[in-house]
Design a protein around this motif. Structure first.
Motif, PDB file in Angstrom:
ATOM      1  N   ASN A   8       0.850  -1.189   0.000  1.00 27.07           N
ATOM      2  CA  ASN A   8       0.000   0.000   0.000  1.00 27.07           C
ATOM      3  C   ASN A   8       0.892   1.248   0.000  1.00 27.07           C
ATOM      4  OD1 ASN A   8      -1.888   2.022   0.405  1.00 27.07           O
ATOM      5  ND2 ASN A   8      -3.080   0.838   1.890  1.00 27.07           N
ATOM      6  N   GLY A   9       1.436   1.585  -1.170  1.00 25.09           N
ATOM      7  CA  GLY A   9       2.338   2.712  -1.289  1.00 25.09           C
ATOM      8  C   GLY A   9       1.719   4.056  -0.950  1.00 25.09           C
ATOM      9  N   PRO A  10       0.484   4.336  -1.408  1.00 27.82           N
ATOM     10  CA  PRO A  10      -0.105   5.644  -1.085  1.00 27.82           C
ATOM     11  C   PRO A  10      -0.198   5.913   0.420  1.00 27.82           C
ATOM     12  CG  PRO A  10      -1.303   4.612  -2.878  1.00 27.82           C
ATOM     13  CD  PRO A  10      -0.329   3.589  -2.384  1.00 27.82           C
ATOM     14  N   LEU A  11      -0.564   4.894   1.193  1.00 28.07           N
ATOM     15  CA  LEU A  11      -0.663   5.122   2.629  1.00 28.07           C
ATOM     16  C   LEU A  11       0.719   5.242   3.262  1.00 28.07           C
ATOM     17  CD1 LEU A  11      -2.404   5.614   5.012  1.00 28.07           C
ATOM     18  CD2 LEU A  11      -2.664   3.157   5.343  1.00 28.07           C
ATOM     19  N   CYS A  12       1.703   4.493   2.741  1.00 26.06           N
ATOM     20  CA  CYS A  12       3.071   4.660   3.228  1.00 26.06           C
ATOM     21  C   CYS A  12       3.514   6.111   3.073  1.00 26.06           C
ATOM     22  CB  CYS A  12       4.030   3.741   2.467  1.00 26.06           C
ATOM     23  SG  CYS A  12       3.928   1.991   2.909  1.00 26.06           S
ATOM     24  N   ALA A  13       3.188   6.700   1.930  1.00 27.58           N
ATOM     25  CA  ALA A  13       3.549   8.095   1.680  1.00 27.58           C
ATOM     26  C   ALA A  13       2.853   9.024   2.665  1.00 27.58           C
ATOM     27  CB  ALA A  13       3.211   8.477   0.245  1.00 27.58           C
ATOM     28  N   GLU A  14       1.574   8.785   2.919  1.00 22.90           N
ATOM     29  CA  GLU A  14       0.834   9.648   3.843  1.00 22.90           C
ATOM     30  C   GLU A  14       1.402   9.557   5.260  1.00 22.90           C
ATOM     31  OE1 GLU A  14      -1.346  11.909   3.011  1.00 22.90           O
ATOM     32  OE2 GLU A  14      -1.063  11.251   0.937  1.00 22.90           O
ATOM     33  N   ILE A  15       1.796   8.362   5.660  1.00 23.13           N
ATOM     34  CA  ILE A  15       2.361   8.184   7.008  1.00 23.13           C
ATOM     35  C   ILE A  15       3.648   8.989   7.139  1.00 23.13           C
ATOM     36  CG2 ILE A  15       3.429   6.497   8.551  1.00 23.13           C
ATOM     37  CD1 ILE A  15       1.386   4.441   7.341  1.00 23.13           C
ATOM     38  N   ILE A  16       4.498   8.948   6.133  1.00 23.60           N
ATOM     39  CA  ILE A  16       5.758   9.698   6.182  1.00 23.60           C
ATOM     40  C   ILE A  16       5.496  11.197   6.204  1.00 23.60           C
ATOM     41  CG2 ILE A  16       7.779  10.310   4.798  1.00 23.60           C
ATOM     42  CD1 ILE A  16       8.047   7.405   4.065  1.00 23.60           C
ATOM     43  N   ILE A  17       4.548  11.646   5.397  1.00 18.49           N
ATOM     44  CA  ILE A  17       4.235  13.079   5.352  1.00 18.49           C
ATOM     45  C   ILE A  17       3.680  13.553   6.695  1.00 18.49           C
ATOM     46  CG2 ILE A  17       2.700  14.801   4.297  1.00 18.49           C
ATOM     47  CD1 ILE A  17       2.978  13.155   1.662  1.00 18.49           C
ATOM     48  N   GLU A  18       2.747  12.779   7.256  1.00 15.02           N
ATOM     49  CA  GLU A  18       2.109  13.176   8.511  1.00 15.02           C
ATOM     50  C   GLU A  18       3.079  13.194   9.686  1.00 15.02           C
ATOM     51  OE1 GLU A  18      -1.160  10.567   9.179  1.00 15.02           O
ATOM     52  OE2 GLU A  18      -2.241  11.193   7.384  1.00 15.02           O
ATOM     53  N   SER A  19       4.060  12.290   9.675  1.00 11.00           N
ATOM     54  CA  SER A  19       4.974  12.162  10.820  1.00 11.00           C
ATOM     55  C   SER A  19       6.277  12.928  10.632  1.00 11.00           C
ATOM     56  CB  SER A  19       5.292  10.684  11.070  1.00 11.00           C
ATOM     57  OG  SER A  19       5.963  10.117   9.952  1.00 11.00           O
ATOM     58  N   ALA A  20       6.433  13.650   9.527  1.00 15.11           N
ATOM     59  CA  ALA A  20       7.692  14.339   9.234  1.00 15.11           C
ATOM     60  C   ALA A  20       7.990  15.419  10.269  1.00 15.11           C
ATOM     61  CB  ALA A  20       7.642  14.950   7.844  1.00 15.11           C
ATOM     62  N   ALA A  21       9.273  15.591  10.563  1.00 10.52           N
ATOM     63  CA  ALA A  21       9.692  16.671  11.457  1.00 10.52           C
ATOM     64  C   ALA A  21       9.609  18.010  10.748  1.00 10.52           C
ATOM     65  CB  ALA A  21      11.111  16.422  11.949  1.00 10.52           C
ATOM     66  N   SER A  22       9.924  18.023   9.454  1.00 13.57           N
ATOM     67  CA  SER A  22       9.826  19.248   8.670  1.00 13.57           C
ATOM     68  C   SER A  22       9.688  18.897   7.196  1.00 13.57           C
ATOM     69  CB  SER A  22      11.055  20.143   8.882  1.00 13.57           C
ATOM     70  OG  SER A  22      12.226  19.504   8.426  1.00 13.57           O
ATOM     71  N   ILE A  23       9.026  19.793   6.450  1.00 13.15           N
ATOM     72  CA  ILE A  23       8.824  19.628   5.012  1.00 13.15           C
ATOM     73  C   ILE A  23       9.209  20.941   4.346  1.00 13.15           C
ATOM     74  CG2 ILE A  23       7.141  19.199   3.171  1.00 13.15           C
ATOM     75  CD1 ILE A  23       5.519  17.551   5.122  1.00 13.15           C
ATOM     76  N   THR A  24      10.078  20.851   3.360  1.00 14.09           N
ATOM     77  CA  THR A  24      10.547  22.044   2.672  1.00 14.09           C
ATOM     78  C   THR A  24       9.384  22.770   2.007  1.00 14.09           C
ATOM     79  OG1 THR A  24      12.679  20.988   2.259  1.00 14.09           O
ATOM     80  CG2 THR A  24      12.126  22.903   0.898  1.00 14.09           C
ATOM     81  N   GLU A  25       9.394  24.079   2.110  1.00 14.64           N
ATOM     82  CA  GLU A  25       8.343  24.879   1.501  1.00 14.64           C
ATOM     83  C   GLU A  25       8.322  24.654  -0.009  1.00 14.64           C
ATOM     84  OE1 GLU A  25       6.920  29.579   1.266  1.00 14.64           O
ATOM     85  OE2 GLU A  25       8.677  28.988   2.451  1.00 14.64           O
TER      86      GLU A  25
END
Length: 432
Positions: free
Chosen positions: A322-339
């Motif tokens: 389930n790649g799409p959910l793997c991506a969402e988990i990483i995005i939601e738990s990220a410490a920071s995301i580049t603008e």
């Protein structure tokens, strides 16, 4: 106020340590700088960088060795060639002189009776933080005595201050402001300093013994608090330990041992949240019958529930493709995301990676390569995970080589499923 006063009192020592560290770094720059510049001009800047950095960290001492070992898992921040070299760092160092060892033991037991009838000053193991000695108690029990190196705590705390200043400076540089250097230093550096606390290690040994008590094939030495003291940890001595090659074991023992190693690590990761991050061959022994012995709980980390849940969610969805959910988990738990991060591009790329990995045969799946590609995606898209994610990943990467040597066909993902089912089942669908 007390902490500030302590820092001021130790300022001369910290400055001296700074001078020594700076001098060592400068020396390496003079010796290896021209070669690094030439490699950069040839557009091969990382060919020798990993080996040079590994050698430098070894010269700087235990704090930097431990930092290097942890950074070896951060392929989202460093090139593969560098991470591979850092992963080879070893913290075995020469034992302290007998007189210095005797000084540590005298201070540890100056207010209480000496508890040993025999004590061998020649260590059976010598690490960067402590040495391990064989001894016999007054009532005839054979024990292992872990003795903290003299003054190592003072050196490591000074190093922690210096690396904190360096991380703060890095985070102010253009292009690096979104990277969680300060958070990484606080969590990773704190974990390294935690290895100085032998009382905490004793508690970790007890907790691991309790958590894994249902696994009859795992042995963890019993700590003996009544014999321990400040800077000295006494525990039962496990005899007959030997580093056995996979070829020396029967096929059945090899398969059993591989599955037991993974079951043990997954139990720590997904159920208990108390993770041994240092299960290299010096701390994890495989007996001829496939049973296991786990030693040294100095580098045991308690994961927060959010990190444990997110890691479990990611792992099970990776296993089922389930790649799409793997991506969402990483995005939601990220410490920071580049603008301005291209989140849709990241989702598509990670889905492709997970699909490829799920379709691969067990013998073709390599966790280190998967992690390298995952971290490369995170680096390219500017999505940086919380530093605490380094610890569960480190525990898996450390044992991967051992397990694949025992049974190259073992399915890492499938072995996790029974453990994941026993905890609260992670989510397997994207929710808005």
């Amino acid at each position: 106020m007390a902490d500030a006063a302590g820092h001021l009192a130790d300022l001369p020592g910290t400055m001296l340590r700074f001078a020594r560290v700076g001098g060592t770094v400068f020396g390496y720059a003079v010796v290896h700088g021209p070669g690094a510049l030439a490699a950069r001009l040839r557009r091969r800047p990382w060919v020798h960088a990993g080996a040079c950095l590994s050698s430098l960290l070894t010269s700087l001492g235990p704090s930097y060795i431990k930092i290097g070992q942890l950074l070896s898992t951060r392929r989202d921040l460093l090139p593969d060639q560098v991470c591979t070299e850092l992963g080879r760092l070893a913290d075995e160092t020469p034992a302290p002189r007998k007189k210095r060892l005797e000084g540590v033991l005298h201070r540890a037991y100056q207010d209480r009776p000496w508890p040993f009838a025999q004590f061998d000053p020649t260590p059976v193991a010598s690490g960067s933080i402590a040495t391990i000695h064989r001894a016999v108690t007054l009532d005839g029990r054979l024990v292992a005595v872990k003795v903290r190196r003299p003054n190592i705590g003072r050196v490591m705390r000074r190093d922690f201050q210096l690396t904190g200043l360096a991380m703060g400076a890095l985070q102010r540089l253009p292009g690096l402001r979104s990277m969680p250097f300060k958070m990484m230093h606080a969590q990773v550096g704190g974990a390294i300093l935690h290895q100085l606390d032998f009382a905490a290690e004793r508690e970790a040994l007890d907790a691991l013994r309790t958590n894994l008590s249902e696994f009859a094939w795992v042995r963890i030495p019993t700590p003996l608090p009544e014999l321990s003291s400040d800077g000295v940890l006494v525990m039962e001595y496990v005899e007959g330990l030997a580093r056995r090659s996979p070829e020396s074991l029967s096929p059945a023992s090899r398969t059993a041992a591989a599955r037991r190693v993974m079951s043990t690590v997954y139990e720590m990761l997904f159920v208990d949240g108390l993770v041994h991050c240092d299960l290299h061959p010096g701390n994890l022994y495989v007996n001829s019958d496939g049973s296991l012995v786990i030693l040294d709980a100095g580098f045991v980390i308690e994961l927060s529930e959010p990190v444990r849940a997110s890691f479990a969610d990611f792992f099970i969805n990776m296993a089922i493709g389930n790649g799409p959910l793997c991506a969402e988990i990483i995005i939601e738990s990220a410490a920071s995301i580049t603008e301005g991060c291209d989140l849709d591009g990241f989702r598509a790329s990670l889905t492709e990676l997970v699909t490829e990995s799920t379709g691969a045969r067990s013998s073709e799946f390599n966790l280190a390569k998967f992690a390298g590609r995952l971290f490369d995606l995170q680096r390219r898209f500017g999505i940086y995970p919380v530093p605490e994610f380094a610890f569960p990943l480190l525990s898996l990467l450390v044992v991967e080589g051992i397990v694949q040597g025992l049974d190259p066909e073992l399915d890492f993902q499938a072995e996790a499923m029974p453990v994941l089912r026993r905890r609260n089942m992670p989510r397997t669908s994207v929710t808005s």
